[in-house]
Design a protein around this motif. Structure first.
Motif, mmCIF file in Angstrom:
data_model
loop_
_atom_site.group_PDB
_atom_site.id
_atom_site.type_symbol
_atom_site.label_atom_id
_atom_site.label_comp_id
_atom_site.label_asym_id
_atom_site.label_seq_id
_atom_site.Cartn_x
_atom_site.Cartn_y
_atom_site.Cartn_z
ATOM 1 N N VAL A 68 0.725 -1.130 -0.072
ATOM 2 C CA VAL A 68 0.118 -0.101 0.010
ATOM 3 C C VAL A 68 0.919 0.990 0.189
ATOM 4 O O VAL A 68 1.633 1.463 0.996
ATOM 5 N N VAL A 69 1.001 1.994 -0.997
ATOM 6 C CA VAL A 69 1.726 3.224 -1.404
ATOM 7 C C VAL A 69 0.940 4.553 -1.097
ATOM 8 O O VAL A 69 -0.156 4.648 -2.076
ATOM 9 N N LEU A 70 1.136 5.393 -0.267
ATOM 10 C CA LEU A 70 0.224 6.331 -0.347
ATOM 11 C C LEU A 70 1.245 7.781 -0.672
ATOM 12 O O LEU A 70 2.301 7.925 -0.318
ATOM 13 N N THR A 71 0.971 8.411 -1.668
ATOM 14 C CA THR A 71 1.664 9.454 -2.374
ATOM 15 C C THR A 71 1.004 10.698 -2.434
ATOM 16 O O THR A 71 -0.397 10.952 -2.230
ATOM 17 N N VAL A 72 1.849 11.767 -2.015
ATOM 18 C CA VAL A 72 1.467 13.312 -1.931
ATOM 19 C C VAL A 72 2.019 13.793 -2.976
ATOM 20 O O VAL A 72 3.301 14.076 -2.721
ATOM 21 N N ASP A 73 1.495 14.506 -4.088
ATOM 22 C CA ASP A 73 2.038 15.405 -5.055
ATOM 23 C C ASP A 73 2.438 16.786 -4.638
ATOM 24 O O ASP A 73 1.867 17.329 -3.421
ATOM 25 N N GLN A 74 3.037 17.693 -5.549
ATOM 26 C CA GLN A 74 3.253 19.068 -5.179
ATOM 27 C C GLN A 74 2.099 19.672 -5.172
ATOM 28 O O GLN A 74 1.956 20.684 -4.819
ATOM 29 N N ARG A 75 0.872 19.383 -5.732
ATOM 30 C CA ARG A 75 -0.423 20.115 -5.774
ATOM 31 C C ARG A 75 -1.008 19.700 -4.591
ATOM 32 O O ARG A 75 -2.091 20.446 -4.454
ATOM 33 N N GLY A 76 -0.662 18.853 -3.820
ATOM 34 C CA GLY A 76 -1.602 18.418 -2.681
ATOM 35 C C GLY A 76 -2.396 17.254 -2.880
ATOM 36 O O GLY A 76 -3.345 16.961 -1.981
ATOM 37 N N VAL A 77 -2.620 16.651 -4.185
ATOM 38 C CA VAL A 77 -3.292 15.590 -4.433
ATOM 39 C C VAL A 77 -2.624 14.043 -3.710
ATOM 40 O O VAL A 77 -1.426 13.767 -3.895
ATOM 41 N N ILE A 78 -3.636 13.584 -3.137
ATOM 42 C CA ILE A 78 -3.458 12.379 -2.337
ATOM 43 C C ILE A 78 -3.752 10.990 -3.168
ATOM 44 O O ILE A 78 -4.846 10.977 -3.644
ATOM 45 N N ARG A 93 -10.940 4.711 3.768
ATOM 46 C CA ARG A 93 -10.382 3.928 2.426
ATOM 47 C C ARG A 93 -9.370 3.254 2.945
ATOM 48 O O ARG A 93 -9.185 1.807 2.704
ATOM 49 N N LEU A 94 -8.291 3.933 3.860
ATOM 50 C CA LEU A 94 -7.211 2.922 4.243
ATOM 51 C C LEU A 94 -7.864 2.010 5.344
ATOM 52 O O LEU A 94 -7.256 0.675 5.483
ATOM 53 N N ALA A 95 -8.849 2.552 6.303
ATOM 54 C CA ALA A 95 -9.454 1.556 7.205
ATOM 55 C C ALA A 95 -9.815 0.099 6.517
ATOM 56 O O ALA A 95 -9.672 -1.013 6.833
ATOM 57 N N ARG A 96 -10.571 0.345 5.165
ATOM 58 C CA ARG A 96 -10.993 -0.742 4.568
ATOM 59 C C ARG A 96 -10.018 -1.727 3.725
ATOM 60 O O ARG A 96 -9.955 -2.890 3.952
ATOM 61 N N ARG A 101 -6.047 -6.813 5.282
ATOM 62 C CA ARG A 101 -4.541 -7.229 5.131
ATOM 63 C C ARG A 101 -4.085 -7.626 6.655
ATOM 64 O O ARG A 101 -4.763 -7.110 7.617
ATOM 65 N N SER A 102 -3.102 -8.171 6.732
ATOM 66 C CA SER A 102 -2.500 -8.676 8.101
ATOM 67 C C SER A 102 -1.403 -7.705 8.660
ATOM 68 O O SER A 102 -1.087 -7.797 9.648
ATOM 69 N N ASP A 103 -0.708 -7.332 7.598
ATOM 70 C CA ASP A 103 0.485 -6.538 7.986
ATOM 71 C C ASP A 103 0.402 -5.139 8.572
ATOM 72 O O ASP A 103 1.213 -4.730 9.155
ATOM 73 N N ASN A 104 -0.449 -4.434 7.903
ATOM 74 C CA ASN A 104 -0.866 -3.120 8.206
ATOM 75 C C ASN A 104 0.455 -2.032 8.149
ATOM 76 O O ASN A 104 0.716 -1.431 8.883
ATOM 77 N N VAL A 105 1.164 -2.243 6.868
ATOM 78 C CA VAL A 105 2.341 -1.315 6.608
ATOM 79 C C VAL A 105 2.020 -0.441 5.498
ATOM 80 O O VAL A 105 1.442 -1.153 4.422
ATOM 81 N N ALA A 125 -3.664 10.643 8.949
ATOM 82 C CA ALA A 125 -5.018 10.023 8.689
ATOM 83 C C ALA A 125 -4.724 8.698 8.339
ATOM 84 O O ALA A 125 -5.468 7.629 8.793
ATOM 85 N N ALA A 126 -3.458 8.401 7.904
ATOM 86 C CA ALA A 126 -2.960 6.971 7.603
ATOM 87 C C ALA A 126 -3.018 6.252 8.889
ATOM 88 O O ALA A 126 -3.311 5.141 8.972
ATOM 89 N N ARG A 127 -2.510 6.784 9.898
ATOM 90 C CA ARG A 127 -2.455 6.333 11.276
ATOM 91 C C ARG A 127 -3.455 5.944 11.843
ATOM 92 O O ARG A 127 -3.846 4.822 12.304
ATOM 93 N N MET A 128 -4.411 6.816 11.875
ATOM 94 C CA MET A 128 -5.880 6.612 12.091
ATOM 95 C C MET A 128 -6.825 5.634 11.221
ATOM 96 O O MET A 128 -7.812 5.176 11.805
#
Length: 143
Positions: A68-78, A93-96, A101-105, A125-128
């Protein structure tokens, strides 16, 4: 110091070293080191999987093998794995995703010119959302 009785200058003082305080300090330091040294021993606990672990025998699903890769670009788009996500629905979305998954990485990648506040908000938000480990990527991912 002592005063010579016989020859030498009249009324002169001869220096002599008193080693008793030095020995006392060295003995106290020796005792301190003897007491502290056993406390410095580090213990490393290693949990190895059992040989007949059923989780290892099952082939992983295609979804479970993708990071699971979370990216933030220079315009602030996640984005999550290249799919654009609004800030308000990122946590749900990340909670779902992590429920399946079992690893939560989570791997986090922010553009060099991304706004710092947006990047930190995305990590919060990812941590929550259930990410237990957030690994910050230092090299560009292959797309």
């Amino acid at each position: 110091m002592s005063v010579p009785q016989g020859g030498g200058r009249k009324g002169g003082v001869a220096p002599s070293m008193n080693v008793t305080p030095l020995v006392d300090v060295v003995l106290v330091l020796l005792i301190i080191f003897m007491v502290v040294t056993p406390l410095l021993a580090k213990q490393l606990w290693l949990n190895l999987p059992k040989k007949d672990d059923p989780a290892r025998l099952e082939p992983p699903s295609d979804d479970a093998s993708k990071p699971v890769v979370l990216t933030v670009d220079q315009r602030g788009v996640i984005r999550i794995n290249q799919a654009e996500v609004q800030r308000g629905e990122l946590k749900e979305r990340l909670a779902r995703i992590f429920a399946a998954r079992s690893d939560n990485v989570l791997y986090f990648d922010a553009d060099d010119d991304a706004v710092y506040a947006v990047a930190v908000e995305a990590m919060d938000a990812a941590r929550m959302g259930g990410a237990r480990t957030i690994a910050v990527l230092t090299e560009k991912t292959r797309r």
